[in-house]
Design a protein around this motif. Structure first.
Motif: not given
Length: 370
Positions: A21-22, A24-25, A28, A35
């Motif tokens: 999650e940190s 993930d760009d 979503k 995502s």
């Protein structure tokens, strides 16, 4: 986590999920924590081409397209129905998807003949109703209603085991995305928040128990999960689960590759025999799934650790196989006995190795159960 008998996926893999999650760009859908690409990566594991700073373990073994179709379905407004034989990993895939998407895989309804509408809608705390009357405070939301209110994934296990009344109630939830509570005037409707969806599972062997109506089928996208028959994939799955077992029980016991080959070959032989059988009486009651292979190996490993010489032997493996697969007496014992005499005995003479000891252990186990 060490004080839990079985931690849900979101707790077991919490560190991985937080890290993914940190970084993930990607876009979503709704309120998803990851995502779609990261959900797939979490489930199927990372590859060198992903260019990540750490390796993400593979947790579900199967065709990539099954996972991708499942993720795409959940990103839409349709429910997801995973269908397959027992032991094909449907529930595990549903748990992993829920953990990755909303970090909560525990909103589960178990379908049985005794499942009622209350289990998928709501019920009441009787003592609170007597004391204060019917209100939101005295209402007990079902896991499905909780998922609706939080925009999460609700899970429905063994959907075809539940009655038609329960299935019909699910149609309105999937269609209208709300639950009506007529007992409450001012708060009489509970609406689903964006991100809500349902993952249901159904065993293909349950066909005819409580068949889904055409109306309910239209509310689901179907993903059929086949039995894993690829030897390489089976080896990976069985090894992955066995290593987990050994870590959980803090057992230092080696599973020789030759015995793993014996186990896989035995199941392959028995599947061929089942496919050629003319009637159900000539087939083992077992689905001969990968999950049942793991169960046989788990039984053998634990028996070797507690009562053996802390070394897995072909004899113990054969005993566990017979004990796990002989569910009907005398039918299953006769089928296994025929397999030992018709297939294992000639192979033990031709190939040797672990097969003679496996044959002897199987015969002794059948004699004990007969």
């Amino acid at each position: 986590m060490s004080d839990l008998l079985r931690a849900p996926a979101e707790i077991k893999y919490a560190e991985e999920l937080e890290w993914l999650e940190s970084i993930d760009d990607g876009p979503k859908p709704f309120s998803w924590r990851l995502s779609p690409k990261m959900v797939r990566l979490f489930i199927l594991g990372s590859e060198r081409s992903d260019g990540l700073d750490r390796e993400i373990s593979q947790k579900w073994y199967g065709d990539r397209s099954f996972v991708e179709r499942s993720i795409v379905t959940l990103a839409s407004d349709r429910g997801l129905l995973l269908i397959g034989d027992p032991g094909t990993g449907k529930s595990w895939l549903a748990e992993l998807l829920s953990a990755a998407i909303c970090r909560n895989s525990t909103l589960v309804v178990q379908g049985t003949a005794g499942t009622t509408e209350d289990h998928i809608k709501y019920s009441w705390n009787v003592s609170m109703v007597i004391a204060k009357g019917q209100s939101r405070e005295s209402m007990i939301p079902s896991p499905i209603m909780t998922a609706m209110e939080s925009g999460a994934i609700g899970r429905f296990e063994e959907l075809t085991r539940s009655t038609s009344d329960v299935q019909d109630a699910l149609i309105s939830i999937l269609s209208e995305k709300y639950i009506s509570v007529p007992e409450l005037d001012s708060e009489g409707i509970v609406f689903a928040k964006p991100g809500f969806s349902i993952i249901a599972t159904a065993n293909s062997r349950d066909r005819g128990v409580n068949d889904l109506s055409s109306a309910l089928k239209r509310r689901f996208n179907f993903v059929r999960i086949p039995v894993v028959t690829n030897k390489k994939s089976e080896v990976e799955i069985v090894r992955f689960r066995t290593e987990e077992l050994l870590r959980r029980h803090q057992i230092e016991l080696e599973v020789p590759p030759t015995l793993l080959d014996v186990l896989l070959q035995s199941f392959a032989d028995l599947r061929v025999s089942a496919a050629a059988a003319g009637s159900d009486d000539e087939k083992l009651e077992s689905a001969l799934s990968t999950a049942e292979q793991i169960g046989v190996l788990e039984d053998a490993v634990l028996h070797s650790n507690f009562f053996g010489e802390r070394a897995l032997t072909a004899r113990t493996l054969a005993s566990s196989l017979v004990g796990s697969l002989a569910r009907r007496e005398p039918e299953d014992l006769a089928i296994l006995n025929k397999y030992l005499h018709g297939v294992v005995e000639p192979r033990s003479k031709e190939e040797g190795g672990s097969w003679p000891e496996f044959l002897e252990g199987g015969r002794d186990a059948i004699a004990t159960l007969s």
